[in-house]
Design a protein around this motif. Structure first.
Motif, PDB file in Angstrom:
ATOM      1  N   LYS A  77       0.836  -1.206   0.000  1.00 52.20           N
ATOM      2  CA  LYS A  77       0.000   0.000   0.000  1.00 52.20           C
ATOM      3  C   LYS A  77       0.870   1.255   0.000  1.00 52.20           C
ATOM      4  N   THR A  78       1.893   1.253   0.833  1.00 45.29           N
ATOM      5  CA  THR A  78       2.808   2.397   0.899  1.00 45.29           C
ATOM      6  C   THR A  78       3.543   2.580  -0.421  1.00 45.29           C
ATOM      7  N   ILE A  79       4.004   1.472  -0.998  1.00 39.92           N
ATOM      8  CA  ILE A  79       4.767   1.545  -2.252  1.00 39.92           C
ATOM      9  C   ILE A  79       3.905   2.092  -3.380  1.00 39.92           C
ATOM     10  N   ILE A  80       2.676   1.600  -3.508  1.00 42.11           N
ATOM     11  CA  ILE A  80       1.783   2.074  -4.569  1.00 42.11           C
ATOM     12  C   ILE A  80       1.494   3.560  -4.392  1.00 42.11           C
ATOM     13  N   PHE A  81       1.291   3.987  -3.135  1.00 38.66           N
ATOM     14  CA  PHE A  81       1.074   5.412  -2.876  1.00 38.66           C
ATOM     15  C   PHE A  81       2.286   6.230  -3.318  1.00 38.66           C
ATOM     16  N   LEU A  82       3.494   5.754  -2.996  1.00 38.02           N
ATOM     17  CA  LEU A  82       4.710   6.462  -3.390  1.00 38.02           C
ATOM     18  C   LEU A  82       4.861   6.498  -4.909  1.00 38.02           C
ATOM     19  N   TYR A  83       4.530   5.390  -5.574  1.00 43.08           N
ATOM     20  CA  TYR A  83       4.573   5.359  -7.043  1.00 43.08           C
ATOM     21  C   TYR A  83       3.676   6.447  -7.635  1.00 43.08           C
ATOM     22  N   LEU A  84       2.440   6.511  -7.163  1.00 42.50           N
ATOM     23  CA  LEU A  84       1.474   7.468  -7.703  1.00 42.50           C
ATOM     24  C   LEU A  84       1.861   8.905  -7.355  1.00 42.50           C
ATOM     25  N   LEU A  85       2.318   9.122  -6.117  1.00 44.43           N
ATOM     26  CA  LEU A  85       2.742  10.454  -5.694  1.00 44.43           C
ATOM     27  C   LEU A  85       3.938  10.930  -6.516  1.00 44.43           C
ATOM     28  N   GLY A  86       4.933  10.053  -6.669  1.00 42.99           N
ATOM     29  CA  GLY A  86       6.133  10.416  -7.417  1.00 42.99           C
ATOM     30  C   GLY A  86       5.831  10.758  -8.867  1.00 42.99           C
ATOM     31  N   THR A  87       4.946   9.987  -9.499  1.00 40.92           N
ATOM     32  CA  THR A  87       4.594  10.236 -10.898  1.00 40.92           C
ATOM     33  C   THR A  87       3.852  11.564 -11.047  1.00 40.92           C
ATOM     34  N   PHE A  88       2.905  11.846 -10.130  1.00 46.99           N
ATOM     35  CA  PHE A  88       2.165  13.107 -10.190  1.00 46.99           C
ATOM     36  C   PHE A  88       3.101  14.297  -9.985  1.00 46.99           C
ATOM     37  N   VAL A 227      16.042  16.013  -6.230  1.00 50.57           N
ATOM     38  CA  VAL A 227      15.389  16.928  -5.288  1.00 50.57           C
ATOM     39  C   VAL A 227      14.057  16.352  -4.779  1.00 50.57           C
ATOM     40  N   VAL A 228      13.141  16.079  -5.712  1.00 54.18           N
ATOM     41  CA  VAL A 228      11.797  15.623  -5.317  1.00 54.18           C
ATOM     42  C   VAL A 228      11.851  14.259  -4.639  1.00 54.18           C
ATOM     43  N   ASN A 229      12.483  13.283  -5.301  1.00 58.67           N
ATOM     44  CA  ASN A 229      12.550  11.932  -4.713  1.00 58.67           C
ATOM     45  C   ASN A 229      13.266  11.906  -3.366  1.00 58.67           C
ATOM     46  N   PRO A 230      14.410  12.604  -3.218  1.00 58.61           N
ATOM     47  CA  PRO A 230      15.051  12.624  -1.893  1.00 58.61           C
ATOM     48  C   PRO A 230      14.152  13.210  -0.803  1.00 58.61           C
ATOM     49  N   ILE A 231      13.344  14.229  -1.141  1.00 58.91           N
ATOM     50  CA  ILE A 231      12.425  14.796  -0.150  1.00 58.91           C
ATOM     51  C   ILE A 231      11.402  13.745   0.274  1.00 58.91           C
ATOM     52  N   ILE A 232      10.857  13.018  -0.708  1.00 62.33           N
ATOM     53  CA  ILE A 232       9.884  11.958  -0.402  1.00 62.33           C
ATOM     54  C   ILE A 232      10.524  10.901   0.492  1.00 62.33           C
ATOM     55  N   PHE A 234      13.176  11.261   2.490  1.00 62.08           N
ATOM     56  CA  PHE A 234      13.480  11.826   3.822  1.00 62.08           C
ATOM     57  C   PHE A 234      12.246  11.872   4.709  1.00 62.08           C
ATOM     58  N   VAL A 235      11.114  12.286   4.155  1.00 58.38           N
ATOM     59  CA  VAL A 235       9.868  12.371   4.925  1.00 58.38           C
ATOM     60  C   VAL A 235       9.508  11.006   5.505  1.00 58.38           C
ATOM     61  N   ASN A 236       9.858   9.934   4.778  1.00 57.84           N
ATOM     62  CA  ASN A 236       9.492   8.595   5.219  1.00 57.84           C
ATOM     63  C   ASN A 236      10.516   7.943   6.144  1.00 57.84           C
ATOM     64  N   ILE A 237      11.810   8.114   5.868  1.00 54.30           N
ATOM     65  CA  ILE A 237      12.814   7.394   6.671  1.00 54.30           C
ATOM     66  C   ILE A 237      13.522   8.293   7.682  1.00 54.30           C
ATOM     67  N   LYS A 397      11.033   2.607   6.073  1.00 60.54           N
ATOM     68  CA  LYS A 397      10.062   3.291   6.942  1.00 60.54           C
ATOM     69  C   LYS A 397       9.529   2.317   7.998  1.00 60.54           C
ATOM     70  N   LYS A 398       9.258   1.096   7.557  1.00 60.65           N
ATOM     71  CA  LYS A 398       8.785   0.050   8.470  1.00 60.65           C
ATOM     72  C   LYS A 398       9.873  -0.279   9.496  1.00 60.65           C
ATOM     73  N   TRP A 399      11.130  -0.389   9.031  1.00 59.85           N
ATOM     74  CA  TRP A 399      12.240  -0.681   9.943  1.00 59.85           C
ATOM     75  C   TRP A 399      12.377   0.434  10.986  1.00 59.85           C
ATOM     76  N   ARG A 400      12.238   1.695  10.540  1.00 59.68           N
ATOM     77  CA  ARG A 400      12.380   2.829  11.462  1.00 59.68           C
ATOM     78  C   ARG A 400      11.351   2.755  12.573  1.00 59.68           C
ATOM     79  N   LYS A 401      10.115   2.411  12.220  1.00 57.76           N
ATOM     80  CA  LYS A 401       9.053   2.307  13.214  1.00 57.76           C
ATOM     81  C   LYS A 401       9.292   1.152  14.177  1.00 57.76           C
TER      82      LYS A 401
END
Length: 412
Positions: A77-88, A227-232, A234-237, A397-401
């Motif tokens: 679910k997280t991966i699909i969300f990231l795929y869609l967010l990154g493409t948009f 720039v964009v991908n590293p921000i995404i 960083f927000v997660n990990i 992200k899962k490992w961090r939690k």
């Protein structure tokens, strides 16, 4: 010779590829006619990757789902969300940059022998038909949407199968994976042939006239990658994202740049996920899925070339329409793998948003084919490397939690 082979094997794959790249450039610039036979090395390498990738995806996904233990959580679910967010976001960045640096085109004759889809409904219809494609035909034609759907269905159907059956499927999956490692060993020779063919066939003369367009395209893709991908990430990990970003670009992006095929790069991405210590149940599904729907580079191409046509024709674009273009380019990009010709043939679809005729839009497609030697290479490198990047991001992200240490160089 034995000593040379031993020293060669001690080098990392990336260093071997760079050596092959340099040799290919030197041969193309010095003795192009004499060295012409090495072109076959590139053709064989890409052909081998494309041949093994559909079979690998089919058995990996089916095996992963069939052997998935109840209660073992994946990050899909997280991966699909990231795929869609990154493409948009990639499409949005391309729109913004195109407004800041408007490009006008010298239109050329449209691409011959190709037909663009008539609308978004046609793209979605093609995707749905690919889902229910004959499984043998799907593997034969490398229809990854069809391969994924059948692998998932068979995986669920086999969850209650005997352990011996599951073991057999797992053994076949491991055997195909082993073949992939053999093929990847020949990457330096393959890329030497590919870069030689690219330079001798296209040269750089045809690209000079489209320098500004290429600068905008490549600039947008680099902005997304750096720039964009590293921000995404960083927000997660919540730690420095660049070691992971650069590792994905180095180990996945370089080979994708030269093969110019996300599908052919699936085995490379699988291997990188394994090196990072990611969950096989997750990446065996997310990587082939990413090769079909995670298309940030395609979204950039569609947006930039469409707005280049808009600026060329002097059409005024308001902010709401530009935002709609970002959404449309993201949706169209996700359907690019289901349309012959990839992202370029979805430009008429986006151009229709501004009332641009199909004849003019196909002239823009013709421009796209001229610059394709660079545009398509950078686009594929961004698309394919991001598949691993977002799969790893969700896992980390899962490992961090869970309080685990994230070591990007060695996985966990």
């Amino acid at each position: 010779m034995k000593s040379f082979i031993q020293k060669w094997n001690q080098l990392s794959l990336v260093k071997q590829i760079l050596i092959g790249l340099i040799i290919g450039i030197i041969l193309a610039l010095t003795i192009p006619n004499t060295a012409k036979p090495i072109v076959i090395l590139g053709t064989l390498f890409v052909g081998a990757l494309k041949a093994v990738a559909p079979v690998l995806v089919f058995f990996l996904v089916m095996s992963a789902i069939a052997q998935h233990k109840s209660g073992h959580k994946t990050n899909m679910k997280t991966i699909i969300f990231l795929y869609l967010l990154g493409t948009f976001l990639a499409g949005l960045i391309a729109v913004i940059v195109s407004f800041i640096f408007p490009v006008s085109l010298t239109l050329v004759n449209g691409a011959k022998g190709v037909t663009a889809p008539g609308g978004i409904t046609e793209v979605l219809k093609a995707l749905l038909l690919n889902v229910v494609d004959n499984p043998v035909k799907a593997i034969f034609n490398a229809n990854y949407i069809g391969i994924l759907s059948w692998a998932i269905l068979l995986g669920f159907a086999l969850k209650n199968a005997a352990d011996t059956t599951k073991t057999m499927i797992s053994n076949v999956s491991d055997a195909v994976s082993k073949i992939v490692t053999w093929v990847i060993r020949f990457a330096p020779l393959g890329i030497m042939g590919l870069v030689f063919n690219s330079i001798t066939t296209n040269g750089i003369e045809s690209l000079i006239g489209y320098g500004k367009l290429l600068a905008v395209l490549v600039g947008c893709m680099l902005t997304v990658a750096l720039v964009v991908n590293p921000i995404i990430v960083f927000v997660n990990i919540r730690q420095n994202p660049y070691p992971l970003v650069f590792k994905c670009l180095k180990d996945s992006g370089i080979t994708a740049f030269f093969t110019r095929s996300s599908a052919a790069n699936i085995p490379v991405n699988m291997r990188l996920c394994e090196k990072l210590g990611l969950d096989k149940d997750t990446y065996s599904v997310s990587i082939p899925l990413g090769a079909t729907i995670n298309m940030a580079g395609a979204a950039v191409t569609i947006s930039v070339l469409t707005l280049a046509a808009v600026h060329t024709l002097g059409i005024q674009v308001d902010i709401p329409t530009a935002f709609i273009l970002s959404v449309l380019s993201a949706i169209a990009a996700a359907g690019a793998s289901g349309v012959a010709g990839g992202s370029l043939l979805l430009i008429p679809l986006a151009a229709s948003l501004f009332g641009i005729s199909n004849d003019i839009a196909m002239q823009v497609v013709g421009v796209g084919f001229i610059i394709g030697v660079i545009q398509d290479s950078v686009e594929t490198a961004l698309n394919s490397s991001t598949d691993v990047l977002f799969t790893a991001t969700a896992e980390f992200k899962k490992w961090r939690k869970e309080g685990k240490t994230i070591n990007i160089q060695k996985g966990s």
